[in-house]
Motif scaffolding. Sequence first.
Motif, PDB file in Angstrom:
ATOM      1  N   THR A 149      -0.012  -6.438  -2.244  1.00  0.00           N
ATOM      2  CA  THR A 149       0.516  -5.528  -1.236  1.00  0.00           C
ATOM      3  C   THR A 149       1.085  -4.293  -1.931  1.00  0.00           C
ATOM      4  O   THR A 149       1.452  -4.335  -3.102  1.00  0.00           O
ATOM      5  N   VAL A 150       1.135  -3.196  -1.185  1.00  0.00           N
ATOM      6  CA  VAL A 150       1.848  -2.002  -1.626  1.00  0.00           C
ATOM      7  C   VAL A 150       2.940  -1.713  -0.612  1.00  0.00           C
ATOM      8  O   VAL A 150       2.769  -1.970   0.591  1.00  0.00           O
ATOM      9  N   THR A 151       4.059  -1.207  -1.080  1.00  0.00           N
ATOM     10  CA  THR A 151       5.145  -0.806  -0.190  1.00  0.00           C
ATOM     11  C   THR A 151       5.058   0.697   0.031  1.00  0.00           C
ATOM     12  O   THR A 151       5.009   1.471  -0.935  1.00  0.00           O
ATOM     13  N   VAL A 152       5.039   1.087   1.293  1.00  0.00           N
ATOM     14  CA  VAL A 152       4.813   2.475   1.679  1.00  0.00           C
ATOM     15  C   VAL A 152       6.054   3.009   2.380  1.00  0.00           C
ATOM     16  O   VAL A 152       6.637   2.334   3.239  1.00  0.00           O
ATOM     17  N   ARG A 153       6.429   4.234   2.029  1.00  0.00           N
ATOM     18  CA  ARG A 153       7.567   4.892   2.669  1.00  0.00           C
ATOM     19  C   ARG A 153       7.063   6.115   3.426  1.00  0.00           C
ATOM     20  O   ARG A 153       6.336   6.952   2.881  1.00  0.00           O
ATOM     21  N   THR A 154       7.473   6.249   4.701  1.00  0.00           N
ATOM     22  CA  THR A 154       7.095   7.405   5.508  1.00  0.00           C
ATOM     23  C   THR A 154       8.135   7.631   6.592  1.00  0.00           C
ATOM     24  O   THR A 154       8.543   6.691   7.276  1.00  0.00           O
ATOM     25  N   ASP A 155       8.568   8.864   6.731  1.00  0.00           N
ATOM     26  CA  ASP A 155       9.550   9.235   7.763  1.00  0.00           C
ATOM     27  C   ASP A 155      10.760   8.309   7.765  1.00  0.00           C
ATOM     28  O   ASP A 155      11.254   7.905   8.827  1.00  0.00           O
ATOM     29  N   GLY A 156      11.230   7.963   6.579  1.00  0.00           N
ATOM     30  CA  GLY A 156      12.420   7.128   6.488  1.00  0.00           C
ATOM     31  C   GLY A 156      12.181   5.653   6.706  1.00  0.00           C
ATOM     32  O   GLY A 156      13.115   4.851   6.628  1.00  0.00           O
ATOM     33  N   GLU A 157      10.952   5.255   7.008  1.00  0.00           N
ATOM     34  CA  GLU A 157      10.628   3.849   7.224  1.00  0.00           C
ATOM     35  C   GLU A 157       9.810   3.315   6.046  1.00  0.00           C
ATOM     36  O   GLU A 157       9.198   4.075   5.301  1.00  0.00           O
ATOM     37  N   ARG A 158       9.806   1.999   5.896  1.00  0.00           N
ATOM     38  CA  ARG A 158       9.038   1.329   4.850  1.00  0.00           C
ATOM     39  C   ARG A 158       8.245   0.191   5.466  1.00  0.00           C
ATOM     40  O   ARG A 158       8.707  -0.474   6.392  1.00  0.00           O
ATOM     41  N   PHE A 159       7.054  -0.022   4.930  1.00  0.00           N
ATOM     42  CA  PHE A 159       6.267  -1.171   5.364  1.00  0.00           C
ATOM     43  C   PHE A 159       5.382  -1.619   4.214  1.00  0.00           C
ATOM     44  O   PHE A 159       5.128  -0.863   3.267  1.00  0.00           O
ATOM     45  N   ASP A 160       4.924  -2.844   4.281  1.00  0.00           N
ATOM     46  CA  ASP A 160       4.030  -3.399   3.270  1.00  0.00           C
ATOM     47  C   ASP A 160       2.603  -3.407   3.790  1.00  0.00           C
ATOM     48  O   ASP A 160       2.350  -3.837   4.925  1.00  0.00           O
ATOM     49  N   GLN A 161       1.672  -2.940   2.961  1.00  0.00           N
ATOM     50  CA  GLN A 161       0.260  -2.905   3.317  1.00  0.00           C
ATOM     51  C   GLN A 161      -0.519  -3.830   2.383  1.00  0.00           C
ATOM     52  O   GLN A 161      -0.549  -3.626   1.166  1.00  0.00           O
ATOM     53  N   PRO A 162      -1.164  -4.862   2.919  1.00  0.00           N
ATOM     54  CA  PRO A 162      -2.019  -5.725   2.080  1.00  0.00           C
ATOM     55  C   PRO A 162      -3.279  -4.978   1.633  1.00  0.00           C
ATOM     56  O   PRO A 162      -3.758  -4.057   2.305  1.00  0.00           O
ATOM     57  N   TYR A 163      -3.808  -5.389   0.516  1.00  0.00           N
ATOM     58  CA  TYR A 163      -5.072  -4.833   0.036  1.00  0.00           C
ATOM     59  C   TYR A 163      -5.927  -5.939  -0.556  1.00  0.00           C
ATOM     60  O   TYR A 163      -5.418  -6.948  -1.049  1.00  0.00           O
ATOM     61  N   SER A 164      -7.243  -5.727  -0.508  1.00  0.00           N
ATOM     62  CA  SER A 164      -8.157  -6.612  -1.231  1.00  0.00           C
ATOM     63  C   SER A 164      -8.419  -6.054  -2.624  1.00  0.00           C
ATOM     64  O   SER A 164      -8.502  -6.790  -3.605  1.00  0.00           O
ATOM     65  N   GLU A 165      -8.584  -4.734  -2.698  1.00  0.00           N
ATOM     66  CA  GLU A 165      -8.677  -4.008  -3.962  1.00  0.00           C
ATOM     67  C   GLU A 165      -7.802  -2.763  -3.828  1.00  0.00           C
ATOM     68  O   GLU A 165      -7.631  -2.220  -2.740  1.00  0.00           O
ATOM     69  N   LEU A 166      -7.294  -2.311  -4.959  1.00  0.00           N
ATOM     70  CA  LEU A 166      -6.387  -1.165  -4.962  1.00  0.00           C
ATOM     71  C   LEU A 166      -6.821  -0.175  -6.032  1.00  0.00           C
ATOM     72  O   LEU A 166      -7.126  -0.565  -7.160  1.00  0.00           O
ATOM     73  N   LEU A 167      -6.857   1.096  -5.671  1.00  0.00           N
ATOM     74  CA  LEU A 167      -7.108   2.164  -6.641  1.00  0.00           C
ATOM     75  C   LEU A 167      -5.868   3.045  -6.731  1.00  0.00           C
ATOM     76  O   LEU A 167      -5.402   3.598  -5.723  1.00  0.00           O
ATOM     77  N   VAL A 168      -5.343   3.171  -7.926  1.00  0.00           N
ATOM     78  CA  VAL A 168      -4.235   4.081  -8.192  1.00  0.00           C
ATOM     79  C   VAL A 168      -4.823   5.397  -8.701  1.00  0.00           C
ATOM     80  O   VAL A 168      -5.381   5.459  -9.799  1.00  0.00           O
ATOM     81  N   ALA A 169      -4.716   6.421  -7.878  1.00  0.00           N
ATOM     82  CA  ALA A 169      -5.247   7.745  -8.224  1.00  0.00           C
ATOM     83  C   ALA A 169      -4.176   8.785  -7.936  1.00  0.00           C
ATOM     84  O   ALA A 169      -4.380   9.745  -7.196  1.00  0.00           O
TER      85      ALA A 169
END
Length: 504
Positions: free
Chosen positions: A90-110
Amino acid sequence: MARDPFVVIGGDAAGLSAASKFRREADREVIVFEKGQWVSYAHCGLPYFVEGSVERLTDLLSLSPSDIEDRGIDLRRGHEVVSVDPTERTVTVRTDGERFDQPYSELLVATGARATTGAFDASLDGVFTIHGLDSAAAVDAYLAPPGEYDRDRLGDGPVDDALIDHNAALDPPERVAIVGGGYVGIEMAEALTARGLDVHLFQRSDHVLPPFGAAVAERVEPHLDAQGVTLHTGTVVDELVGADRIEAVVADDSEGSEITRADSEAVDSVERSSTSNRAEPGDGERYPVEMALLGVGIQPNTELLDGTGVARGPSGAVRTDAYGRTTLPAVYAAGDVATARHAVTGAETWVPLGLTANRAGRAIGATVAGDPTPVGNVAGTAVVKAFDLECGRVGLVDEDVAADTGFDPVSETITAGSRSGYYPGGDETTVTLVADRRTGRVLGGAIVGRDRAAIRIDTLATAIEAEMTLNDLERLDLAYAPPFSPVWDPVLVAAKVVNGRLES
């Protein structure tokens, strides 16, 4: 059971190349998180926007957000990934003061890289880096008299209005100190000269453009001088002076020759004309300026991977293998944040350039879609324009660097015409060619001239990738016609000369 999406962090060259290729090859969801608002733009075009050659900032965009969404990509701007959990995928995402976790099958860091400012106080008004569209827009606004900035120059993109308004309200500068004589420094020297500024360029080592070698610098430096750029080579800028706005830089020429090969391929000093714009020596001398442009380097954006245990390579970039895989399961990295394999030495290296990012991203997109594709080697192939001069370099240009990596280098520098001598428009083209004495293998080279010199570096880049010897290079059937090249192209002349040294 449906798989979690392919998640991409970063909405520029590597990230969108990967997402686009993946969507063409696979019927699966791909999400691209971009923490800013700008996506898919040409970093390398920023100096030319400031110069005025590019009419509008938005001309530098390759794809609009709607273009990206039309490709079936779920683009989410204003979403910053702050951490990665490789165990839970999972990745933790921050937007507009909120946070949520997004699952992934594959992840690219770019996530690319950011401009560094060293120990300088970059908060002063009039101090800039050039990395990102908003930074170029801020410089452009700063150069206009108060109340006269033409906002049509920005197009209709998501500019930082507060940043633009602040800089547009300030008195424009007359003198600028450019700190760093690399790619950005040289390009911005031309751009700011074109905008009417008195340009002082400070370079720590004895030459500008150190990775290109001494022969290139020997032509570029007097040419910059002739264009009115005041050069301070072998000079370290110690301090930016000012209360709220920059007022001066303090520089010392007694420390300037120290530069490590790890930072840049060092070159020997050459005699300089005394009748030039180069400043006279002066320890801790103060140079009044109203603007400073910092081109002192970049560093990869890897913070979101802190605590994951991912392996790092040169400059702290994320270590990747031939397919862009990191040491974390199902996690890839590409672009300015990732390492690559050097085509000459075979060693791990970090070369943050545009083609490297696009090519690696596309390959990873194919791999994740089910078609394993290598990201390719890098040779540090680069070109830069210095007013009327074109400069190119590839591979190992410095003999000491080549020797340190295990080769027995031999090099020569030649000058030859760019066209047949009787055909108008030609110019002297200077070529430095480096080869291995034992095997004859081409290791690197540099080129400088006015007439289509830079593009000739592609011949050497191809020779390096193919592991050609001097014999192979000398026998290439390159095109000839008087308007384009002499019978013996300058690259072939260089190959003949170096080969002659090996045979003598």
